[in-house]
Design a protein around this motif. Structure first.
Motif, PDB file in Angstrom:
ATOM      1  N   ARG A 183      -8.345  -1.521  -7.598  1.00 45.90           N
ATOM      2  CA  ARG A 183      -9.068  -0.466  -6.869  1.00 45.90           C
ATOM      3  C   ARG A 183      -8.206   0.781  -6.827  1.00 45.90           C
ATOM      4  NH1 ARG A 183     -12.444   2.857  -4.111  1.00 45.90           N
ATOM      5  NH2 ARG A 183     -11.222   3.937  -2.552  1.00 45.90           N
ATOM      6  N   ARG A 196     -16.561  -6.965   5.405  1.00 46.30           N
ATOM      7  CA  ARG A 196     -15.238  -7.524   5.730  1.00 46.30           C
ATOM      8  C   ARG A 196     -15.334  -8.623   6.786  1.00 46.30           C
ATOM      9  NH1 ARG A 196      -9.572  -4.186   5.379  1.00 46.30           N
ATOM     10  NH2 ARG A 196      -8.788  -5.629   3.801  1.00 46.30           N
ATOM     11  N   LEU A 199     -15.013  11.333  -2.481  1.00 49.84           N
ATOM     12  CA  LEU A 199     -14.028  12.256  -1.888  1.00 49.84           C
ATOM     13  C   LEU A 199     -12.991  12.671  -2.932  1.00 49.84           C
ATOM     14  CD1 LEU A 199     -13.482  10.366   1.484  1.00 49.84           C
ATOM     15  CD2 LEU A 199     -14.944  12.345   1.086  1.00 49.84           C
ATOM     16  N   TYR A 249     -15.135  -1.079   6.952  1.00 47.91           N
ATOM     17  CA  TYR A 249     -15.740  -1.639   5.740  1.00 47.91           C
ATOM     18  C   TYR A 249     -16.982  -2.470   6.037  1.00 47.91           C
ATOM     19  CZ  TYR A 249     -11.520  -0.584   3.072  1.00 47.91           C
ATOM     20  OH  TYR A 249     -10.475   0.046   2.463  1.00 47.91           O
ATOM     21  N   PRO A 287     -16.775   3.637  -3.101  1.00 49.84           N
ATOM     22  CA  PRO A 287     -17.081   5.029  -3.432  1.00 49.84           C
ATOM     23  C   PRO A 287     -15.818   5.833  -3.763  1.00 49.84           C
ATOM     24  CG  PRO A 287     -17.318   4.644  -1.076  1.00 49.84           C
ATOM     25  CD  PRO A 287     -17.035   3.327  -1.717  1.00 49.84           C
ATOM     26  N   SER A 336      -9.925   9.050   4.630  1.00 45.51           N
ATOM     27  CA  SER A 336      -9.648   8.111   3.540  1.00 45.51           C
ATOM     28  C   SER A 336      -8.147   8.069   3.271  1.00 45.51           C
ATOM     29  CB  SER A 336     -10.379   8.549   2.264  1.00 45.51           C
ATOM     30  OG  SER A 336      -9.845   7.861   1.139  1.00 45.51           O
ATOM     31  N   VAL A 337      -7.572   6.879   3.301  1.00 42.66           N
ATOM     32  CA  VAL A 337      -6.122   6.737   3.070  1.00 42.66           C
ATOM     33  C   VAL A 337      -5.781   7.142   1.644  1.00 42.66           C
ATOM     34  CG1 VAL A 337      -4.219   5.094   2.979  1.00 42.66           C
ATOM     35  CG2 VAL A 337      -5.919   4.931   4.814  1.00 42.66           C
ATOM     36  N   ASN A 346       0.803  -1.225   0.000  1.00 44.25           N
ATOM     37  CA  ASN A 346       0.000   0.000   0.000  1.00 44.25           C
ATOM     38  C   ASN A 346       0.831   1.267   0.000  1.00 44.25           C
ATOM     39  OD1 ASN A 346      -2.213  -1.547  -0.208  1.00 44.25           O
ATOM     40  ND2 ASN A 346      -2.822  -1.384   1.944  1.00 44.25           N
ATOM     41  N   THR A 395     -14.957  11.891   5.342  1.00 49.95           N
ATOM     42  CA  THR A 395     -14.606  10.553   5.828  1.00 49.95           C
ATOM     43  C   THR A 395     -13.090  10.433   5.740  1.00 49.95           C
ATOM     44  OG1 THR A 395     -16.593   9.694   4.764  1.00 49.95           O
ATOM     45  CG2 THR A 395     -14.960   8.062   5.465  1.00 49.95           C
ATOM     46  N   ILE A 438     -14.433  -5.713  -1.013  1.00 44.63           N
ATOM     47  CA  ILE A 438     -14.946  -5.216   0.277  1.00 44.63           C
ATOM     48  C   ILE A 438     -15.475  -3.805   0.110  1.00 44.63           C
ATOM     49  CG2 ILE A 438     -13.455  -6.629   1.727  1.00 44.63           C
ATOM     50  CD1 ILE A 438     -11.595  -4.223   1.904  1.00 44.63           C
TER      51      ILE A 438
HETATM   52  C1  EPZ Z   1      -6.688   1.855   1.909  1.00 49.10           C
HETATM   53  O1  EPZ Z   1      -7.862   1.678   1.177  1.00 49.10           O
HETATM   54  C2  EPZ Z   1      -5.935   0.556   1.740  1.00 49.10           C
HETATM   55  N1  EPZ Z   1      -5.684   0.333   0.324  1.00 49.10           N
HETATM   56  C3  EPZ Z   1      -6.790  -0.577   2.285  1.00 49.10           C
HETATM   57  O2  EPZ Z   1      -6.052  -1.766   2.174  1.00 49.10           O
HETATM   58  C4  EPZ Z   1      -7.079  -0.310   3.748  1.00 49.10           C
HETATM   59  O3  EPZ Z   1      -7.901  -1.347   4.248  1.00 49.10           O
HETATM   60  C5  EPZ Z   1      -7.798   1.048   3.876  1.00 49.10           C
HETATM   61  O4  EPZ Z   1      -6.972   2.068   3.304  1.00 49.10           O
HETATM   62  C6  EPZ Z   1      -8.089   1.416   5.313  1.00 49.10           C
HETATM   63  O5  EPZ Z   1      -6.936   1.421   6.050  1.00 49.10           O
HETATM   64  C7  EPZ Z   1      -4.646   0.958  -0.269  1.00 49.10           C
HETATM   65  O6  EPZ Z   1      -3.929   1.714   0.346  1.00 49.10           O
HETATM   66  C8  EPZ Z   1      -4.436   0.638  -1.726  1.00 49.10           C
HETATM   67  P1  EPZ Z   1     -10.279   4.315   2.565  1.00 49.10           P
HETATM   68  P2  EPZ Z   1      -8.770   2.935   0.788  1.00 49.10           P
HETATM   69  O7  EPZ Z   1     -10.462   5.279   1.452  1.00 49.10           O
HETATM   70  O8  EPZ Z   1      -7.962   4.164   0.805  1.00 49.10           O
HETATM   71  C9  EPZ Z   1     -14.828   5.369   2.427  1.00 49.10           C
HETATM   72  C10 EPZ Z   1      -5.724  -3.947   1.495  1.00 49.10           C
HETATM   73  O9  EPZ Z   1      -6.226  -4.974   1.940  1.00 49.10           O
HETATM   74  N2  EPZ Z   1     -14.604   6.206   1.236  1.00 49.10           N
HETATM   75  O10 EPZ Z   1      -9.383   4.684   3.717  1.00 49.10           O
HETATM   76  O11 EPZ Z   1      -9.516   2.599  -0.432  1.00 49.10           O
HETATM   77  C11 EPZ Z   1     -14.653   3.877   2.128  1.00 49.10           C
HETATM   78  O12 EPZ Z   1     -15.861   3.344   1.619  1.00 49.10           O
HETATM   79  C12 EPZ Z   1      -6.566  -2.743   1.262  1.00 49.10           C
HETATM   80  O13 EPZ Z   1      -4.516  -3.771   1.263  1.00 49.10           O
HETATM   81  C13 EPZ Z   1     -15.651   7.019   0.812  1.00 49.10           C
HETATM   82  O14 EPZ Z   1     -16.721   7.031   1.386  1.00 49.10           O
HETATM   83  O15 EPZ Z   1      -9.732   2.977   1.999  1.00 49.10           O
HETATM   84  C14 EPZ Z   1     -14.330   3.300   3.488  1.00 49.10           C
HETATM   85  O16 EPZ Z   1     -15.525   3.034   4.192  1.00 49.10           O
HETATM   86  C15 EPZ Z   1      -8.016  -3.065   1.466  1.00 49.10           C
HETATM   87  N3  EPZ Z   1     -15.462   7.794  -0.286  1.00 49.10           N
HETATM   88  C16 EPZ Z   1     -13.619   4.452   4.198  1.00 49.10           C
HETATM   89  O17 EPZ Z   1     -13.788   5.615   3.374  1.00 49.10           O
HETATM   90  C17 EPZ Z   1     -14.273   7.836  -0.963  1.00 49.10           C
HETATM   91  O18 EPZ Z   1     -14.157   8.611  -1.945  1.00 49.10           O
HETATM   92  C18 EPZ Z   1     -12.125   4.231   4.333  1.00 49.10           C
HETATM   93  O19 EPZ Z   1     -11.693   3.839   3.072  1.00 49.10           O
HETATM   94  C19 EPZ Z   1     -13.223   7.001  -0.512  1.00 49.10           C
HETATM   95  C20 EPZ Z   1     -13.408   6.196   0.592  1.00 49.10           C
END
Ligand code: EPZ
Length: 423
Positions: free
Chosen positions: A92, A332, A127, A329, A124, A164-165, A23, A162, A118
């Motif tokens: 993704r 999950r 953001l 998530y 989504p 978001s990483v 990641n 939210t 997941i």
């Molecule tokens: C990153 O995913 C990681 N992936 C994920 O690892 C990790 O589980 C996740 O961060 C949380 O730590 C990578 O870095 C490639 P989020 P990411 O955006 O950034 C919501 C693995 O197994 N959201 O932090 O996609 C989303 O639905 C993967 O290696 C919005 O609503 O996760 C979630 O509920 C899986 N709108 C929450 O934010 C958006 O535009 C956190 O997701 C973006 C996200």
């Protein structure tokens, strides 16, 4: 479809080396689009997601020279302004390419990202789109494709509703070439974000505050060549630590950063799981009894959602009841019913909460891995179980864990791959 055949019950022992963080690599690769000079990446893991990401970059016109764990990238100009579905739908993280394309070339077209199953429905990206708009881009949706365009991005202030990483990482790198100052608030604080900022600053970007909730990016005209040593994969580190504890094995985990999994190690201490650690190694000692302990997944530095599935397997071997609350998530926890088929005593309270009662013996079964973290959790469960377990759909596991069967066999695990590793 290739699969793993695993005979459970063996104690493991020896050393296992952690690879570069998937990641982190999945962001450094698209970040190469920001610079017209050569990018050198070291400690690159050889896994499916990285191969897909480099294929996508080559399709956009990048010159990619791959070594064993290194990669050189040069992107003088774009061959096209569109992410082809055959690449974007497998990844993704393909959304990470859009920001740098927009920042340096002024436009990008892309389908809704695919990849992970997941997260509710298609993951989504609101953001990301809001952030691009706030930076001055125009966004249109046409024939299933998004089109984002901007002559020159302008710095802005943006609050993530939210955490978001990838949202944080994408807008941080996009703002590097914007005119003026961008302030991102309510940012994620993962170590991979700090590492990305450090790398971009080494190329001439001006980013402050990465690793804290507020990141300030002062836009620059261009950034230059860079060399980046990918940080150790903290999820691999935590996964192998949990695997050692669950199989009552003494395992030394090397080339890792124990400070990146403090949330897990703090819980281990409360559960009676003993460990020793150094700057870049972690030794897990077998524990007679493991106390149950409730977890609630949370953004960094809280308990990582990516360790939730392996931890749930560990709790099937712990004394007592543990509540596992997956806050990030939907879906999950779906793999819990596969654990129940293996003999685990789990109550599904609601889509985000389960209670695991332990310890219970586990028995080998035929399983299919829905996502990469549930997949590796099944391998851990199979190593704990009595008898033979078959895990299908192991592409999901190869997405995130390099040569996992070879590395586990070196620890004494009885695991065989049926079918080729198409890396
Ligand atoms: C990153 O995913 C990681 N992936 C994920 O690892 C990790 O589980 C996740 O961060 C949380 O730590 C990578 O870095 C490639 P989020 P990411 O955006 O950034 C919501 C693995 O197994 N959201 O932090 O996609 C989303 O639905 C993967 O290696 C919005 O609503 O996760 C979630 O509920 C899986 N709108 C929450 O934010 C958006 O535009 C956190 O997701 C973006 C996200």
């Amino acid at each position: 479809m290739s699969k793993f055949i695993i005979e459970g019950g063996a104690r493991l022992s020896g050393e296992i080396e952690v690879k570069g963080a998937k990641n982190a690599a999945l962001k450094i690769i698209p970040a190469a689009l920001l610079s017209e000079e050569k990018i050198t990446i070291k400690n690159l893991p050889n896994i499916e997601d990285i191969n897909r990401s480099l294929e996508l970059l080559e399709d956009l016109g990048a010159e990619v020279r791959r070594g064993r764990e290194t990669c050189e990238i040069e992107i003088k100009r774009l061959a096209k302004d569109r992410l082809e579905p055959q690449f974007a739908n497998k990844l993704r993280a393909s959304i990470m390419f859009v920001g740098p394309m927009l920042a340096r070339f002024g436009e990008a077209r892309f389908p809704h990202p695919g990849g992970c199953v997941i997260g509710a429905g298609a993951r989504p990206i609101d953001l990301f789109l809001e952030g691009f708009e706030r930076l001055g881009a125009e966004i249109r949706e046409k024939d299933g494709f998004y089109e984002v365009k901007a002559k020159r991005l302008k710095g802005c202030e943006y609050f993530f509703t939210t955490v978001s990483v990838t949202g944080t990482e994408c807008l941080m790198m996009t703002a590097v070439l914007a005119e003026g100052v961008t302030v991102l608030k309510n940012c994620a604080m993962e170590p991979e974000i700090e590492a990305l900022a450090e790398y971009l600053n080494g190329q001439g970007a001006r980013i402050k505050g990465a690793g804290s909730p507020t990141i300030t990016i002062e836009g620059v005209e261009r950034i230059h060549a860079g060399t980046y040593e990918i940080i150790p994969d903290r999820i691999e580190t935590g996964t192998f630590a949990i695997m050692a504890a669950a199989t009552r094995s003494e395992i030394k985990i090397t080339k890792c950063d124990p400070d990146h999994i403090q949330s897990l190690l703090a819980i281990f201490s409360k559960q009676g799981i003993r460990y020793e650690k150094g700057k870049d190694w972690l030794m897990i000692k077998p524990a007679k009894t493991i106390k149950a302990y409730n977890i609630k997944t949370h953004e960094y530095p809280g308990f990582p959602t990516d360790l939730q599935s392996p931890y749930t397997v560990l709790m099937t071997q712990a004394q007592g009841a543990s509540l596992i609350h997956e806050t990030i998530y939907d879906r999950r926890l779906l793999f819990a019913d596969m654990l129940m088929q293996m003999g685990a005593d789990i109550i599904m309270c609601d889509p985000h909460r389960i209670v695991v009662n332990g310890p219970t013996p586990l028995y080998g079964r035929r399983l299919t891995s829905p996502d990469l973290r549930a997949g590796i959790a099944m391998i851990i469960a199979a190593l704990v179980a009595q008898g033979q377990t078959e895990v299908d759909n192991i592409y999901q596991i190869d997405r995130g864990y390099e040569n996992i069967d070879g590395r586990l066999r070196a620890l004494g695990a009885d695991i065989r791959r049926i079918g080729t590793l198409n890396l």
